[in-house]
Design a protein around this motif. Sequence first.
Motif, PDB file in Angstrom:
ATOM      1  N   UNK A  88     -23.988   5.807 -49.261  1.00 18.22           N
ATOM      2  CA  UNK A  88     -24.847   5.236 -48.219  1.00 18.22           C
ATOM      3  C   UNK A  88     -24.070   4.431 -47.185  1.00 18.22           C
ATOM      4  N   UNK A  89     -22.771   4.235 -47.420  1.00 22.06           N
ATOM      5  CA  UNK A  89     -21.965   3.409 -46.525  1.00 22.06           C
ATOM      6  C   UNK A  89     -20.828   4.200 -45.889  1.00 22.06           C
ATOM      7  N   UNK A  90     -21.022   5.542 -45.836  1.00 20.64           N
ATOM      8  CA  UNK A  90     -20.068   6.434 -45.171  1.00 20.64           C
ATOM      9  C   UNK A  90     -18.659   6.269 -45.731  1.00 20.64           C
ATOM     10  N   UNK A  91     -18.575   5.876 -47.021  1.00 20.71           N
ATOM     11  CA  UNK A  91     -17.300   5.712 -47.711  1.00 20.71           C
ATOM     12  C   UNK A  91     -16.363   4.758 -46.974  1.00 20.71           C
ATOM     13  N   UNK A  92     -16.990   3.748 -46.317  1.00 17.37           N
ATOM     14  CA  UNK A  92     -16.264   2.721 -45.565  1.00 17.37           C
ATOM     15  C   UNK A  92     -15.467   3.315 -44.407  1.00 17.37           C
ATOM     16  N   UNK A  93     -15.778   4.542 -44.018  1.00 11.90           N
ATOM     17  CA  UNK A  93     -15.038   5.184 -42.941  1.00 11.90           C
ATOM     18  C   UNK A  93     -15.705   4.901 -41.594  1.00 11.90           C
ATOM     19  N   UNK A  94     -14.878   4.575 -40.613  1.00  8.10           N
ATOM     20  CA  UNK A  94     -15.333   4.415 -39.232  1.00  8.10           C
ATOM     21  C   UNK A  94     -14.637   5.480 -38.395  1.00  8.10           C
ATOM     22  N   UNK A  95     -15.413   6.445 -37.904  1.00  8.90           N
ATOM     23  CA  UNK A  95     -14.852   7.570 -37.151  1.00  8.90           C
ATOM     24  C   UNK A  95     -15.678   7.734 -35.880  1.00  8.90           C
ATOM     25  N   UNK A  96     -15.006   7.808 -34.750  1.00  7.34           N
ATOM     26  CA  UNK A  96     -15.738   8.007 -33.496  1.00  7.34           C
ATOM     27  C   UNK A  96     -14.990   8.966 -32.587  1.00  7.34           C
ATOM     28  N   UNK A 134      -9.481  15.831 -28.671  1.00 11.10           N
ATOM     29  CA  UNK A 134      -9.820  15.817 -27.256  1.00 11.10           C
ATOM     30  C   UNK A 134     -10.464  14.486 -26.907  1.00 11.10           C
ATOM     31  N   UNK A 135      -9.974  13.830 -25.859  1.00 12.04           N
ATOM     32  CA  UNK A 135     -10.536  12.553 -25.449  1.00 12.04           C
ATOM     33  C   UNK A 135      -9.999  11.408 -26.285  1.00 12.04           C
ATOM     34  N   UNK A 136     -10.846  10.417 -26.540  1.00 13.89           N
ATOM     35  CA  UNK A 136     -10.444   9.229 -27.288  1.00 13.89           C
ATOM     36  C   UNK A 136     -11.098   9.246 -28.660  1.00 13.89           C
ATOM     37  N   UNK A 137     -10.270   9.271 -29.690  1.00 10.80           N
ATOM     38  CA  UNK A 137     -10.732   9.291 -31.069  1.00 10.80           C
ATOM     39  C   UNK A 137     -10.301   8.002 -31.757  1.00 10.80           C
ATOM     40  N   UNK A 138     -11.138   7.493 -32.645  1.00 11.87           N
ATOM     41  CA  UNK A 138     -10.811   6.259 -33.357  1.00 11.87           C
ATOM     42  C   UNK A 138     -11.153   6.413 -34.830  1.00 11.87           C
ATOM     43  N   UNK A 139     -10.289   5.835 -35.684  1.00  8.49           N
ATOM     44  CA  UNK A 139     -10.447   5.956 -37.131  1.00  8.49           C
ATOM     45  C   UNK A 139     -10.145   4.602 -37.775  1.00  8.49           C
ATOM     46  N   UNK A 140     -10.999   4.194 -38.684  1.00  5.41           N
ATOM     47  CA  UNK A 140     -10.773   2.943 -39.390  1.00  5.41           C
ATOM     48  C   UNK A 140     -11.442   2.966 -40.748  1.00  5.41           C
ATOM     49  N   UNK A 141     -11.149   1.932 -41.538  1.00  7.03           N
ATOM     50  CA  UNK A 141     -11.749   1.780 -42.856  1.00  7.03           C
ATOM     51  C   UNK A 141     -12.204   0.334 -42.976  1.00  7.03           C
ATOM     52  N   UNK A 142     -13.492   0.112 -43.215  1.00 10.64           N
ATOM     53  CA  UNK A 142     -13.971  -1.262 -43.331  1.00 10.64           C
ATOM     54  C   UNK A 142     -15.269  -1.306 -44.114  1.00 10.64           C
ATOM     55  N   UNK A 143     -15.523  -2.446 -44.734  1.00 10.47           N
ATOM     56  CA  UNK A 143     -16.760  -2.693 -45.450  1.00 10.47           C
ATOM     57  C   UNK A 143     -17.730  -3.389 -44.501  1.00 10.47           C
TER      58      UNK A 143
END
Length: 213
Positions: A88-96, A134-143
Amino acid sequence: MKRLSMIIAAPLALLAGQATAHPHIFAEARLEVVSDDSGMITELRNVWRFDEIFSSSVLMDFDKNTNLKLDPDELAEVGKTVRDSLADFNYYMSVSENGKTIPVAKPDAINVDYKDGQLLMFFSVKPSEPMPLKGKLAFGVYDPTFYTSIDFNSDEDMATVGDGMKACKRAVVRPDPDQVLADNQSTLTDAFFSDPTGTNMSKLFATRLELTC
C-alpha cells in the motif's frame, strides 16, 4: 500482527504530534535504475541494510525455533511479511516522469538475509507503465510516515545501469532539511506534524536521483 509489519508499514504505529515525526528505524540503501537497449526503464534494484536494534527485534519475532538465528524458512517469512506490508506504500519507491508519479508493480519476492547482526533486504520492482528515457525522470526511496529513515551514504549508491543512460545527465539531489522547513513552514506545521501519514510531505526531504535525457 508481528512487529515487523507494524513498524515497517509505520502509518499504523505513529502517534499524532511533532514529537513522533522523526525516524525510529534506520537503513542504509543502494538503488540501481536499469534501462534496456531500447531506452526504457526496466527495473529498480534495491538493497536495504537495517540498523542493529531493529534487526534484533526482527530476530526475536521471527526466530520460531529459538536458535538465535534466522533460518531460510524464517527469512522467507520476513520477506513475505514485508512484501505484503509495503504494497500500500509503493514499496517506499518515489518514481516520476516529467512530474507525473509512476507507481511500481509488486515485486516477485523480497529476499532477506541476516549478517553480522543486521537485516538485509534485496528486491527489484518495475514501473507499472512504460517509462522511456525521455525528459526529466526522478527516483527515490522514502517512508511517507517518516518512521523509517532510508539513507544513501554516497552518491554512487544511487546508480544507473544500461548504455542508454549515457545520453542522460545524472544528478543526486540531497535536500537541505532546514531549507525544506523554511520553504514549507506553514504546511509542515499544520499538516505534516499533526498527521504525517496523510500529507506525503516527507518526500520533500528524501534524497533522489534525477535524470535529464
